[in-house]
Design a protein around this motif. Sequence first.
Motif, mmCIF file in Angstrom:
data_model
loop_
_atom_site.group_PDB
_atom_site.id
_atom_site.type_symbol
_atom_site.label_atom_id
_atom_site.label_comp_id
_atom_site.label_asym_id
_atom_site.label_seq_id
_atom_site.Cartn_x
_atom_site.Cartn_y
_atom_site.Cartn_z
ATOM 1 N N GLU A 38 0.830 -1.204 0.000
ATOM 2 C CA GLU A 38 0.000 0.000 0.000
ATOM 3 C C GLU A 38 0.867 1.258 0.000
ATOM 4 O OE1 GLU A 38 -0.247 -2.512 2.007
ATOM 5 O OE2 GLU A 38 -2.265 -3.349 1.858
ATOM 6 N N GLU A 39 1.991 1.201 0.685
ATOM 7 C CA GLU A 39 2.872 2.366 0.761
ATOM 8 C C GLU A 39 3.589 2.599 -0.561
ATOM 9 O OE1 GLU A 39 3.836 2.089 5.560
ATOM 10 O OE2 GLU A 39 5.006 0.908 4.130
ATOM 11 N N GLN A 42 1.100 4.182 -2.852
ATOM 12 C CA GLN A 42 0.892 5.594 -2.512
ATOM 13 C C GLN A 42 2.049 6.448 -3.017
ATOM 14 O OE1 GLN A 42 0.728 6.307 1.689
ATOM 15 N NE2 GLN A 42 0.695 8.526 1.461
ATOM 16 N N SER A 47 -2.396 2.166 -8.187
ATOM 17 C CA SER A 47 -3.295 1.448 -7.291
ATOM 18 C C SER A 47 -2.560 0.308 -6.594
ATOM 19 C CB SER A 47 -4.485 0.885 -8.072
ATOM 20 O OG SER A 47 -4.072 -0.176 -8.909
ATOM 21 N N ARG A 108 2.063 15.081 -6.459
ATOM 22 C CA ARG A 108 1.389 15.478 -5.215
ATOM 23 C C ARG A 108 0.916 16.921 -5.288
ATOM 24 N NH1 ARG A 108 5.528 12.345 -2.807
ATOM 25 N NH2 ARG A 108 6.744 14.196 -2.296
ATOM 26 N N ASP A 111 -2.279 16.946 -7.093
ATOM 27 C CA ASP A 111 -3.356 16.440 -6.245
ATOM 28 C C ASP A 111 -3.869 17.506 -5.286
ATOM 29 O OD1 ASP A 111 -3.231 13.974 -7.431
ATOM 30 O OD2 ASP A 111 -1.899 13.119 -5.909
#
Length: 273
Positions: A38-39, A42, A47, A108, A111
């Motif tokens: 998951e990290e 990210q 995904s 980022r 985002d």
Amino acid sequence: MDRAELAAVLRTARARVEPAEVGLPAGSRRQVPGLRREEVAQLAGVSVDYVVRLEQGRGPKPSTQVLGALTRALRLGGDDRNLVFRLAGSEPPRAGHVPMLVRPSVLRILDRMSDLPALVLSATSDVLAWNPLACALLGDFSVLPPMRRNLVRERFLGDGLGRVRLSEEDEERTAAHCVGCLRTARARYPDDRDLDRLIAELRSGSGRFDELWRIGRSSTISATTLTVEHPVLGPLTLDCDTLLVPDVDQTVVIYSAAPGTPAAATLDRLRVV
């Protein structure tokens, strides 16, 4: 593409990275060394399912942009990064070629721009990344093949999303500037075959482009204004300001309107639409 070997290399690389190296808390409940999937997802901007499939040797062929994001997230050095690219069936980035990989830190920033449309452009005006509002304003770039996500190509060949409208005065003022940007890029990246193909296609497909190319002037991406013909909200005339990412020769383009203007009110409606 060697899926099995790529999967093994990615799993091993993930286990080597300590959370603190990438600014993540270690915590007390980690059951495996290194980063969690998951990290990695990210950090790379993909995904979790995509990372899982790659690590299980059943993922699709990653794009060079995804490969760059993954190798940065895993803190791979030059040799290890090149290995990942080659196992995925892609050539590693080389000097003399237009940088096409967007850093996670720049992604980022996109985002966080939740109230203004923004794009990341390469030195040759390829659309490399965009935020949801840019997609809502200009159209969904993901429906186009990567080679057609280019603003100069859209300008002269008109086979993209086609929402930008130019007055005759704006056309005359900005056409030479667009061609000059490609000429500047050609001087910086003389070994880039994709750039050569783009220029050849534009010269053969657009008499206007060929005429301006033969004049031989150069230019760089700069701030301007443009009118977008939105299919629901109608025309919006917006300021386009540019922020440079100089070490990778990329540009963040941000679309905005002065407070209290009709265009600003339409942008507010765009967020809802």
